[in-house]
Write an enzyme that holds these catalytic residues in place. Structure first.
Site, PDB file in Angstrom:
ATOM      1  CE  LYS A 183      -8.442   5.418   6.789  1.00  0.00           C
ATOM      2  NZ  LYS A 183      -7.841   6.305   5.504  1.00  0.00           N
ATOM      3  CG  HIS A 321      -4.181   7.219  -0.969  1.00  0.00           C
ATOM      4  ND1 HIS A 321      -3.789   6.174  -1.731  1.00  0.00           N
ATOM      5  CD2 HIS A 321      -4.659   6.592  -0.224  1.00  0.00           C
ATOM      6  CE1 HIS A 321      -3.896   4.950  -1.036  1.00  0.00           C
ATOM      7  NE2 HIS A 321      -4.711   5.466   0.127  1.00  0.00           N
TER       8      HIS A 321
HETATM    9 MG    MG Z   1      -9.152   8.215   1.865  1.00  0.00          MG
END
Ligand code: MG
Length: 391
Positions: A183, A321
């Site tokens: 991230k 995802h």
């Molecule tokens: Mg993502």
């Protein structure tokens, strides 16, 4: 055959191995669909959950979608022979009366139930989901026994971030993953660049590392990040800005020549068309992340794949995802690029089941009937609690 009961439960899920690290109170919905089909002396139960990242949907499931299934006559939910659930018919019953648009998170509630229905149908057919699905949608080629996969994680640690991030990447590599995703976007770009350097050093090559900005950038920050990231040779740059800000997405894409990934937070065919038309994506290189649970389930995901492949996107561009076993079956049956796996976070759905080998960036498909949650100790126990506690 018919659905005897539908049970639902909300559980907490954490992005981290250590659930004490705050994940914003994240939850998900677990579903158990009990049928009157008997296999191996016991009723077939389909298990599903609401993937991760959008919170539980118990209210919508309890008040709206499960009651429609309970009230439906068996023939509205079954195949012509009446011997198995027809997931497409079940989906139409769930969506009866729903207006187009205003997707909100009802798509997540429907997707959780849809996963459980597909699991039950494949179990009744006695096949792992990837084989059942491939047959159901008319694939000519048998699905592969393994698919490409990468390790998702790399959330910012509140203490000792760089060392713990590097340790997490080492654990991914030790598990057999060649590629990973971390991230960015929550910290200033110079700190993110240090995180990227630390993770890429462990993986051995920045081309094995994707970065996910979690839809956090506005136009200015997105353009700054694009300039800083472009020379690094990353695998892909994901979730740049608000998922509906196609103008910003297009501007950043124009400034970032390497691969971009998008679509994780878009939940419908109509939104997928907008992304394709206005998001500045390039089908020859970019990645599509739509979650087959969040997009009204697999039954909502299939038209997105059909539409975009007809519009020129290769199947290899789709990397769903979610990090769940369900996505692995979808990738295999539809011949998509690969799937995310979350080896350490999002318990009880972390990683793969014992016997599913990860090596060289590929993972074996579960071969038990259905999705194979029964092979995964923590997931199996969580689903059994949904079922047993409701008795
Ligand atoms: Mg993502």
């Amino acid at each position: 055959m018919r659905i005897v009961d539908i049970r639902e439960r909300t559980i907490a899920v954490s992005r981290y191995v250590d659930p004490a690290i705050a994940s914003g109170g994240l939850t998900t919905s677990l579903i158990a669909v009990v049928t009157d089909a008997i296999r191996d002396g016991a009723p077939v139960i389909g298990y599903g959950f609401a993937s991760v990242g959008r919170y539980a949907q118990g209210g919508l499931i309890r008040e709206r979608f499960a009651p429609r299934l309970r009230a439906a006559p068996a023939e509205a939910l079954c195949d012509d022979a009446g011997t198995n659930l027809d997931p497409f018919r079940v989906w139409r019953v769930m969506m009866a009366g729903e207006k187009p648009g205003g997707h909100g998170e009802r798509c997540v509630a429907v997707g959780a139930l849809d996963m459980a229905i597909w699991d039950a149908a494949a179990k009744i057919a006695g096949e792992p989901l990837h084989r059942f699905l491939a047959r159901r949608i008319g694939c000519r080629e048998p699905p592969p026994a393994r698919v490409r996969a990468y390790a998702g994680g790399g959330y910012v640690y509140p203490v000792d971030d760089l060392a713990r991030l590097a340790d997490e990447m080492r654990r991914f590599a030790d598990l057999g993953f060649t590629h990973a995703k971390i991230k960015i976007g929550a910290l200033p770009i110079d700190q993110d660049l240090r995180r990227i350097a630390a993770a890429a050093a462990v993986l051995g090559d920045a081309a094995r590392l994707a970065v996910d900005a979690m839809n956090s950038y506005d136009r200015d920050r997105g353009l700054v990040a694009a300039r800083q990231l472009a020379p690094l040779g990353l695998w892909w740059f994901e979730d740049i800005c608000d998922p509906h800000d196609f103008a910003t997405h297009g501007d950043v894409a124009a400034a970032y020549a390497p691969p971009i990934a998008a679509g994780e937070a878009l939940f419908s065919l109509a939104e997928a068309k907008l992304l394709d038309r206005y998001g500045g994506l390039r089908p020859a290189q970019d990645i599509l992340l739509f979650d087959p649970v969040h997009c009204y389930g697999l039954t909502g995901y299939l038209p997105i794949v059909d539409h975009l492949t007809a519009a020129g996107w290769p199947r290899s561009a789709f990397w769903p995802h979610g990090g769940h076993l369900f996505a692995l079956h979808v990738v295999a049956a539809l011949g998509l690029g690969g799937a995310e796996i979350t080896p350490l976070g999002f318990a009880p759905f972390s990683g793969v089941a014992p016997g599913m080998t990860v090596s060289g960036g590929f993972v074996d498909l579960p071969q038990a009937p259905g999705i194979g949650f029964e092979l995964h100790d923590a997931a199996r126990d969580a689903f059994r609690r949904v079922h047993d506690d409701a008795r």
